[in-house]
Design an enzyme around this catalytic site. Structure first.
Site: not given
Ligand SMILES: *Cc1c(COP(=O)(O)O)cnc(C)c1O
Length: 381
Positions: A43, A131, A175, A179, A205, A208, A239
């Protein structure tokens, strides 16, 4: 009592048993059981986490006050070091938003914000493929919810028509880059939909997409020019930002409300100041990583074109699914590619729908065109 051994045996028999791999990181390569492979499951999208030059520069300019490996407290008690506020102000300023709030991780953010904001008079409408951390947030909240078909805004509109007037408020949750499929939400359509009712919030969110997309690396909201229209804009530092933690952009009122009500913020020790300083160091440089973003876009396009008809056509990002179908076949293909020097991992149900076991490539900016060409040759074999 439950027989946990039996349960594990069943997982093993169905090819779904998980384990923690023993790996050693060497920049963009990863070493496992003596074999060095190109890491196609990272990531670290911009390649920042593995850059020695950035680490050296950071250590060279680090202030003594920030060289602390523990905050020793929640931010609400004694753990609120100045660097936290500095980073929040930097982020709010870059996005041109009123306020930002930091969290220990994206998981904390998604499991904390939704339960704090909602109650039984609220309705959450979430994309089918959000997610696990968002799902957990919804379940923890105990709020009524419905899932709309993935990126199907016709379906979402139907749900809004049916339910919006029955609840005090509705929160649409999505998102931006997904993911597992690597496809991209149409945030502008979601903004228009939200504006058709007076009581709808939009929660996005960008885990990514932050760092990777948009002219200044601010994500899909920047790319689609709708930063100001998203009520709750979440992103992570673990990431592309090569660090740890997460942020929310919101109004000043919401920020204050969360400081008063959000349990993972109130009841957990804040990240170490040195970690926040590293995040701030990289976030300041984010607009400069245009070459990295460009290289990543080019190699991603090449790979998704090569995987057309096998999942590549679904992706519109650096996350590219190679859909194989059955668990066993998927594991065999991933082992084959690993033997050829490409570290890629199978993703199986329940993480993805049954019958769509896949290899999930997630590319980083330091992977070259030549390496992608070689990967494509080996996929064809
Ligand atoms: C990786 C991810 C998270 C979690 O984030 P962390 O900082 O790793 O806990 C939350 N939402 C999505 C869409 C993710 O891909």
């Amino acid at each position: 009592m439950k027989n946990y051994n039996n349960i594990l045996e069943k997982l093993r028999a169905s090819g779904s048993l998980r384990s923690l791999p023993d790996v050693v990181h060497r920049g963009k390569w990863i070493e496992k059981e003596g074999q060095v492979m190109l890491n196609l499951s990272s990531n670290d999208y911009l390649g920042l986490a593995s850059r020695q030059d950035l680490r050296n520069e950071f250590i060279g300019q680090l202030q003594e006050n920030d060289l602390l490996f523990s905050s020793s407290s929640s931010r609400l008690l004694t753990g609120n070091f100045p660097i936290y506020t500095e980073l929040e102000e930097l982020i709010a300023d870059r996005f041109g938003r009123e306020a930002a709030l930091l969290f220990n991780s994206g998981y904390h953010a998604n499991t904390g914000v939704l339960p704090a904001l909602t109650d039984k008079q609220s309705l959450i409408l979430a994309d089918k493929l959000v997610h696990a951390s968002i799902i957990d947030g919804i379940l923890l909240s105990g709020t009524p919810y419905q899932r709309y078909r993935h990126n199907d805004y016709g379906h979402l509109k139907q749900l809004l028509t049916k339910y919006a007037h029955e609840y005090e408020q509705v929160i649409i949750v999505t998102e931006s880059i997904f993911s597992m499929d690597g496809d991209v939400a149409d945030l502008r359509s979601l903004v228009s939909l939200k504006k058709t009712y007076p009581n709808i919030w939009l929660y996005v969110d960008e885990a990514h997409a932050i760092g990777v997309r948009g002219k200044n690396g601010l994500g899909i909201a920047e790319e689609q020019d709708c930063i100001r229209d998203i009520d709750f804009l979440v992103g992570t530092f673990g990431k592309a930002l090569g660090s740890m933690g997460a942020y929310l952009l919101c109004s000043r009122t919401i920020r204050e409300y969360l400081v008063n009500t959000m349990r993972p913020l109130i009841f957990s020790t804040a990240l170490p100041p040195v970690q926040i300083a590293w995040t701030k160091f990289l976030f300041e440089k984010l607009p400069d990583f245009t070459d990295e973003r460009h290289r990543l876009a080019v190699t991603s396009h090449t790979l998704s074109e090569a995987l057309k008809g096998q999942g590549g056509e679904i992706s519109a990002s650096h996350i590219i699914p190679f859909i194989i179908g059955e668990n066993e076949d998927c594991i065999l293909t991933s082992l084959h590619l690993q033997r050829k020097g490409f570290y890629c991992l199978p993703v199986r149900p329940p993480t993805v729908p049954k019958g769509t076991a896949r290899i999930r490539f997630s590319l980083t900016a330091d992977i070259t065109k030549e390496e992608i060409t070689e990967l494509i040759t080996n996929i064809g074999k």
